[in-house]
Structure formats: C-alpha cells, structure tokens
Design an enzyme around this catalytic site. Structure first.
Site, short mmCIF file in Angstrom:
data_model
loop_
_atom_site.label_atom_id
_atom_site.label_comp_id
_atom_site.label_asym_id
_atom_site.label_seq_id
_atom_site.Cartn_x
_atom_site.Cartn_y
_atom_site.Cartn_z
N GLU A 11 56.83 30.08 44.94
CA GLU A 11 55.72 30.12 43.98
C GLU A 11 56.29 30.12 42.57
OE1 GLU A 11 53.10 33.39 44.98
OE2 GLU A 11 52.34 32.33 46.74
N GLY A 38 41.38 48.82 50.00
CA GLY A 38 42.25 47.65 50.01
C GLY A 38 43.63 48.04 50.49
N SER A 91 52.08 41.63 43.70
CA SER A 91 51.07 42.68 43.64
C SER A 91 50.91 43.41 44.97
CB SER A 91 49.74 42.05 43.24
OG SER A 91 48.72 42.95 43.43
N LEU A 92 50.83 42.66 46.06
CA LEU A 92 50.71 43.30 47.37
C LEU A 92 51.94 44.18 47.62
CD1 LEU A 92 49.42 40.13 49.27
CD2 LEU A 92 48.06 42.15 48.70
N GLU A 150 46.23 47.60 42.19
CA GLU A 150 45.94 46.79 41.00
C GLU A 150 45.37 47.59 39.84
OE1 GLU A 150 44.11 43.03 41.80
OE2 GLU A 150 43.59 42.72 39.70
N HIS A 162 44.69 32.78 36.56
CA HIS A 162 45.37 31.91 37.52
C HIS A 162 45.12 30.48 37.08
CE1 HIS A 162 46.77 30.10 41.21
NE2 HIS A 162 47.12 31.30 41.68
N ARG A 201 52.40 39.26 35.47
CA ARG A 201 52.86 39.52 36.84
C ARG A 201 53.46 38.27 37.47
NH1 ARG A 201 50.18 39.03 42.11
NH2 ARG A 201 48.51 38.04 40.93
N THR A 207 42.27 42.44 48.19
CA THR A 207 43.32 42.24 49.20
C THR A 207 42.96 41.15 50.19
OG1 THR A 207 43.94 44.58 49.03
CG2 THR A 207 44.63 43.41 51.04
N ALA A 248 43.72 37.51 49.21
CA ALA A 248 45.07 37.07 48.82
C ALA A 248 45.48 35.87 49.67
CB ALA A 248 46.06 38.21 48.97
N GLN A 249 46.04 34.89 49.02
CA GLN A 249 46.38 33.66 49.75
C GLN A 249 47.89 33.51 49.89
OE1 GLN A 249 44.62 30.20 47.94
NE2 GLN A 249 42.55 30.78 48.50
N ARG A 267 52.91 31.74 35.58
CA ARG A 267 51.47 31.52 35.45
C ARG A 267 50.93 31.47 34.04
NH1 ARG A 267 49.06 35.16 40.17
NH2 ARG A 267 50.02 33.77 41.66
N ASP A 269 36.09 49.92 38.18
CA ASP A 269 35.49 51.27 38.18
C ASP A 269 36.53 52.39 38.01
OD1 ASP A 269 33.22 49.83 38.78
OD2 ASP A 269 33.21 50.37 40.90
N HIS A 301 42.23 36.36 37.10
CA HIS A 301 42.75 36.58 38.45
C HIS A 301 43.27 38.00 38.67
CE1 HIS A 301 44.60 35.47 42.21
NE2 HIS A 301 45.79 35.81 41.79
P1 FAD Z 1 41.53 46.01 46.38
O1 FAD Z 1 42.10 45.31 47.52
O2 FAD Z 1 40.70 45.21 45.45
O3 FAD Z 1 40.64 47.20 46.93
C1 FAD Z 1 39.82 47.93 46.05
C2 FAD Z 1 38.93 48.85 46.84
O4 FAD Z 1 38.34 49.80 45.96
C3 FAD Z 1 37.79 48.16 47.56
O5 FAD Z 1 37.67 48.74 48.82
C4 FAD Z 1 36.56 48.56 46.74
O6 FAD Z 1 35.36 48.63 47.47
C5 FAD Z 1 36.97 49.93 46.28
N1 FAD Z 1 36.26 50.41 45.10
C6 FAD Z 1 36.31 49.90 43.84
N2 FAD Z 1 35.51 50.62 43.03
C7 FAD Z 1 34.96 51.59 43.79
C8 FAD Z 1 34.04 52.64 43.55
N3 FAD Z 1 33.50 52.83 42.33
N4 FAD Z 1 33.71 53.45 44.57
C9 FAD Z 1 34.20 53.27 45.81
N5 FAD Z 1 35.06 52.28 46.11
C10 FAD Z 1 35.43 51.47 45.11
N6 FAD Z 1 48.60 39.28 45.26
C11 FAD Z 1 49.76 39.00 45.89
O7 FAD Z 1 50.70 39.79 45.80
N7 FAD Z 1 49.88 37.87 46.62
C12 FAD Z 1 48.87 36.97 46.75
O8 FAD Z 1 49.01 35.97 47.44
C13 FAD Z 1 47.66 37.23 46.08
N8 FAD Z 1 46.63 36.34 46.14
C14 FAD Z 1 45.45 36.68 45.58
C15 FAD Z 1 44.34 35.83 45.73
C16 FAD Z 1 43.11 36.18 45.24
C17 FAD Z 1 41.94 35.25 45.41
C18 FAD Z 1 42.95 37.42 44.57
C19 FAD Z 1 41.61 37.84 44.04
C20 FAD Z 1 44.04 38.24 44.39
C21 FAD Z 1 45.28 37.90 44.88
N9 FAD Z 1 46.38 38.74 44.75
C22 FAD Z 1 47.55 38.43 45.35
C23 FAD Z 1 46.25 40.04 44.10
C24 FAD Z 1 46.10 41.12 45.18
O9 FAD Z 1 45.31 40.62 46.23
C25 FAD Z 1 45.45 42.36 44.64
O10 FAD Z 1 46.06 42.74 43.44
C26 FAD Z 1 45.60 43.51 45.63
O11 FAD Z 1 45.13 43.11 46.88
C27 FAD Z 1 44.85 44.72 45.14
O12 FAD Z 1 44.83 45.69 46.17
P2 FAD Z 1 44.17 47.09 45.87
O13 FAD Z 1 44.24 47.85 47.13
O14 FAD Z 1 44.74 47.67 44.65
O15 FAD Z 1 42.63 46.75 45.52
C1 SIN Z 2 48.21 32.59 44.91
O1 SIN Z 2 48.20 32.43 46.12
O2 SIN Z 2 48.37 31.70 44.08
C2 SIN Z 2 48.00 33.97 44.40
C3 SIN Z 2 49.28 34.69 44.42
C4 SIN Z 2 49.19 35.90 43.56
O3 SIN Z 2 48.19 36.15 42.91
O4 SIN Z 2 50.17 36.63 43.54
#
Ligand code: FAD
Ligand code: SIN
Length: 534
Positions: free
Chosen positions: A117, A12, A394-395, A378, A245, A389, A44, A47-48, A293, A224, A354
């Site tokens: 937001e 991600g 988060s991003l 995350e 959410h 949060r 990731t 994310a909207q 939220r 995990d 969420h």
């Molecule tokens: P992720 O992007 O979830 O990546 C995790 C990775 O780990 C994946 O590749 C997965 O395959 C891998 N993985 C997991 N377990 C294992 C394993 N055991 N072995 C190998 N690989 C593994 N945040 C914002 O700031 N703004 C937003 O607008 C926003 N909107 C969102 C909307 C939605 C619908 C969601 C679900 C979340 C949103 N968030 C938003 C939160 C944000 O998207 C996430 O917190 C952030 O993208 C997490 O990034 P990351 O790289 O930590 O994890």
């Molecule tokens: C959303 O678009 O409402 C999600 C934003 C976030 O989780 O930070």
C-alpha cells in the site's frame, strides 16, 4: 444504576480485543461493553486493505516499517510509540490468527500473501480479500460470545463520562487529578438513562468521519468519545490531522458512507489517471500512485480543481480479471452494481474523509489525562500516526494498545473501588423536541461547513468562516440540549459540533503546512515542530 468493574465504550477492534483479554485473564471481573447500534456496526467492520506488520524478516525489517511510519507522519510521530507498535505488532496479529482470523495465503498455502500500500517500502499488509475488517470483527465477536463475564449492551449510547463535576465540584482544564467513575448511557430501546458506575473505564469509540459530507466512515463515526473526553476536561491533541482517503468511489447519486476503493488496488497495479487516460501523479511525487495518502489526496483534489472535473480515475483495465476478482470481490461487485466494469472502464474516484489521526492523548499504556480512564483505537492520539497515518497501521495500533491497556488494568484494578455517590441523570425541565428537523438540518449544516472550509486545503479566511458558523450552531444546539429530553440524535449533533470545533481550532493554531494539514496562508513547513493541544 448499574455497577461494573470495567466499562468499555465501543465494540470495534479496540474495545472487543481488550475485553477478550481482560475476560480471559480475570474471570472474576465483570466487564460491560456499550455499543450504540448493533455490535458489528463499526469502522473496523469496513476495513479493506489489511493490517501492516513485519512478517517476513528476510525481505522486511522493523527498521523499514518504523521509517515508513515516521516518513508518513511528517515529523510529528512519537518515535518510541512507533517502535512499540511496529515491534509488538506481529505478536498481536499472531494472536488474532490463533483466535480464528483468516488472512489470504499464496498458492503454497503456507506463506501469507503480503500486500503493498502507499508509503510502504515493502509488501507487509496481511489481508483477507478486501474484507479484512469484516473478518476481524467476525472473529472478535465469536471470541467475546464465549466470555461469560462480558456483558455486551447493544443500542446503548454513552452520553457523558462521570467525574467529580457530577459530585458538584468545579472542574476546569487545569484541575489536577480529575477521575472518571463511569458514564451515563441512553438505552435507545426504552429511552431510559442509566448510570453505569465502574472501577475503570475505557473509551474505544472510534472515528469522526461523519463531520464531513463525504466519508468512508459508517454513520456511527460521530466522535462521541473524543467529545465526551473534551467535555470532561481531558487532553486532546492534533485534531487538525484529518486523513482524506484518495480513492472513494465517485457515485453521483450520493451515498453515506461513500464506498472505499482500497489503496491495495493501487498496490496491486491500479494507476491513477484523468478522464482522458493521462497519468498525473508523476507531477507530485516520484512514488506516483503509491505515494503516501496525504500527497495523493491533495494531488487528486488539485487535478479536479484545475480541470473542473467531478472525479479522477483509477485504471485497472490492464490487470488480470481472475486475480482482481479474487483479491477484491467486494470492490468488483460494487463497481458492477453501478454499471462500472473495472476490467473495461476506469473507476471514478474522489477523496473522502477517512480517518482521524488526532484524538484523546494517551501514554504508552493507553492512559488518558483523566485518572481511571483509558482510551484505545481510532479515538486516540498515541503518537503513532503523527501528521499522517501510514496505510493499515490503524488496526495494528488498536491491537497493540489493547494488549498494553489490558496489562495495565490487571496491575491496577484492585486499587480502585466503585464510587457510589454519583447522582442519577436529572431530566427535570426537559421535554421531547417537537421538530426533528432542528437536529437533522443542523447536522447537514455542520457537514457543509466542514467540507467547504476545513477540507483538504485550508486558509485563514476559510477557517475563520467555519469558526463563526460553528459558533452559531453550537449556541443553538446547547439551548436545545438544555431544554430537550435526551435523544441519541441530539447527543450526536452536539458531539459532531464539538469535533468540528476541535478540528477547526487545531487547524487555526497550526501556522504551517505539514502532513494532512495544508493551508494556503502558510504553505511551508516550520523548522520548529509542535503539537496542538486542546
Ligand atoms: P470502531 O471500529 O469504529 O468501533 C467504535 C465502536 O464504538 C462502535 O462499536 C460504536 O458503536 C461505538 N460507539 C461510538 N460512540 C459510542 C457511544 N456514544 N456509545 C456507545 N458506543 C459508541 N485501518 C487499517 O489499519 N487497515 C485498513 O485496511 C483499513 N481500512 C479501512 C476502511 C474503511 C472503509 C474505514 C472506514 C476504515 C479503515 N481503516 C483501516 C481504519 C480502521 O478500520 C479503524 O481506524 C479501526 O477499525 C477503528 O477501530 P476502533 O475499535 O477504534 O473503532
Ligand atoms: C484501504 O484499504 O485503502 C484502507 C487502508 C487504511 O485505511 O489503512
């Protein structure tokens, strides 16, 4: 056995950003990324709303973003971490723009269209329509494809971290100087278990939403990395703070994940109402539909309980259709596909799990309590989010910490050698489970337990029930794990149970209501603020 300089678990925003930076700076380093399904299937990608960053210093300031973050975090944020992320954030956003990420601009095509937001006192959300995550994931995947020293292994599931435990030492939570030497990983296509030895390892494995029945998180979000770190006896914090959410799309047919209706829709003028079209948020917070939220999700939950309704509604019928469709094309299309016309009908919404605010405790350089092991994104508790949060932080956090971790790794990597004494995986005495239902049914039970007893509103009785039932699931699953050949489904079940336990245990330890944790037995906040450390 495989050897790599840096092992990153996750593709991600956290994992890819870090890998791109390391690969750019040190072409002599081998970097291996594991991802358990396809590289683009991450939280990731979904994310909207966007990325919160102080962009226009005439109308906004670091001070305001810091204050908003602290206010949402309800007394548990680490102030120095909040300052770091807010101040370093804009430079990280500029970097990703340089890599090719697009964010929407206003009509003059020069200035960015900064969205609003909940909990933000200024417009500061950079976004690409309602597809910001997709745009970031696309950009990062394009960048990583250009790095010859990065090996990205899709369908490779990290099972456990390698520590001195695997060398025969007795490791407990108080053992000093635990070290990480890499991880065991399952190649899901061949069924082989490989031992990946690394000089340094990074967990970037994302969220935990799949412990609940209704979640916006994709099915990969099974916690995990946090579970692995806990088994390796590392430090976990603040797991009671699960963010729900307020506005997931209510679909009576049931979906996993549930579809999100971005908070940006409320920032754009959408108003929360009940079935009869009456506003209700003024009863809960003067900021109404744009309160943070935790407040909005609890208010919706309460209104649903009081009225017995299955959902509440988001009214966008007064908004301009062209502008709405331009900003939220995915949301518009999804609603239409279910026969809901957002310009004519109120959108039915329910709260859904969420985001996990707690996680692997890291310091300001992303280092965990285990040596040679970092965590990013995350899966961490950096101190930024505290008890709740702030939207779109988060991003930003993932980008800021990827930069800090990459610098720390570059400074330290040459101190470490690969430890080649680690044994290969021992599969003796195990056989392939004959009934998959043992696993799938337990996952369903876990989701029921967590949704019924450890949701938005908690109590001592509910938490005790959850713990008793989790204990049964835990014992059954450990028995299965000891005698079964490894499958990713069994590993995920085990991890989900661990996460369920960590959330329930932390929630039981907090004898007050704060941020995202609300319990009817202790409805007030204590003066003395403490963290739940596991
Ligand atoms: P992720 O992007 O979830 O990546 C995790 C990775 O780990 C994946 O590749 C997965 O395959 C891998 N993985 C997991 N377990 C294992 C394993 N055991 N072995 C190998 N690989 C593994 N945040 C914002 O700031 N703004 C937003 O607008 C926003 N909107 C969102 C909307 C939605 C619908 C969601 C679900 C979340 C949103 N968030 C938003 C939160 C944000 O998207 C996430 O917190 C952030 O993208 C997490 O990034 P990351 O790289 O930590 O994890
Ligand atoms: C959303 O678009 O409402 C999600 C934003 C976030 O989780 O930070």
């Amino acid at each position: 056995m495989e050897q790599t300089d840096v092992l990153i678990i996750g593709s991600g925003i956290a994992g890819l950003t870090l890998a791109i930076k390391l690969a750019e700076q040190r072409s002599d380093l081998n970097i291996t990324i594991l991802t358990k399904t396809e590289k683009g299937e991450t939280n990731t990608r979904y994310a909207q709303g966007g990325v919160a960053a102080v962009w226009d210093l005439e109308s906004d300031s670091y001070k305001k973003h810091i204050e908003d973050t602290l206010d949402a975090g309800d007394g548990i944020c680490e102030k120095n971490i909040v300052e770091i992320v807010v101040k370093e954030g804009p430079a990280r956003v500029r970097e990703v723009i340089d890599w090719g990420a697009r964010f929407d601009k206003v009509k003059n095509d020069i200035e960015y269209d900064l969205g609003m937001e909940g909990g933000h006192s200024e417009n500061r959300i950079l976004h690409y329509k309602d597809l910001t995550g997709w745009e970031l994931q696309r950009t990062l995947m394009e960048q990583i494809a250009k790095a010859p020293n990065v090996k990205l292994l899709e369908h490779h599931f990290a099972i456990d971290l390698l520590t001195q435990h695997h060398l025969g030492h007795n490791i407990t939570r108080v053992t000093p100087n635990i070290e990480c030497y890499g991880a065991y990983a399952l190649d899901k296509k061949t069924g082989d278990i490989i031992t990946i030895l690394s000089r340094l390892t990074v967990i970037a494995s994302g969220g935990t939403g799949q412990i609940y029945r209704n979640t916006t998180n994709p099915v990969i979000a099974t916690g995990d990395g946090i579970a692995m770190l806990y088994r390796a006896k590392g430090r976990i914090e603040s797991m009671e703070f699960v963010q729900f959410h307020p506005t997931a799309l209510f679909n009576p047919a049931g979906e996993n994940p549930v579809f999100l209706v971005s908070e940006a829709v409320r920032g754009f003028g959408g108003i929360l109402k009940d079935k009869k079209g009456n506003e209700f948020m003024d009863k809960y917070d003067p900021r109404k539909s744009l309160a943070p939220r935790d407040i909005v999700a609890r208010a919706i939950d309460n209104e649903m309980k009081l009225s017995g309704a299955e959902c509440m509604y988001l009214d966008c019928t007064h908004l301009d259709k062209e502008a709405f469709c331009d900003h939220f094309p995915t949301i518009y299309d999804k609603c239409m596909s279910l026969g809901i016309d957002p310009m004519k009908d109120m959108i039915p919404v329910v709260p859904a799990c969420h985001y996990m605010c707690g996680g692997i405790k890291t310091d300001e350089d992303g280092q965990t309590s285990i040596q040679r092991l970092y965590a990013c994104g995350e899966c961490t508790f950096t101190g930024l989010h505290g008890a709740n949060r702030l939207a779109s932080n988060s991003l930003l956090e993932a980008m800021v910490f990827a930069e800090r971790i990459h610098k720390n790794i570059l400074n330290r990597i040459d101190e470490f050698e690969i430890n080649t004494e680690l044994p290969e995986w021992d599969a003796q005495g195990t056989s392939t489970p004959k009934e998959m239902v043992l696993i799938t049914q337990s996952v369903k039970e876990l989701k029921e337990i967590m949704s019924s007893y450890v949701g938005i509103v908690r109590s001592n009785t509910r938490l005790k029930r959850a713990m008793d039932r989790l204990f049964i699931l835990y014992n059954e699953t450990e028995q299965l794990y000891r005698t079964s050949a490894i499958s990713h489904q069994l590993c995920e079940l085990r991890n989900l149970i661990t996460i369920g336990y960590l959330v329930t245990r932390s929630a039981s330890m907090r004898r007050e209501s704060r941020g995202l944790h609300f319990t009817t037995d202790y409805p007030d906040k204590l003066d003395f603020v403490d963290r739940t450390i596991l």
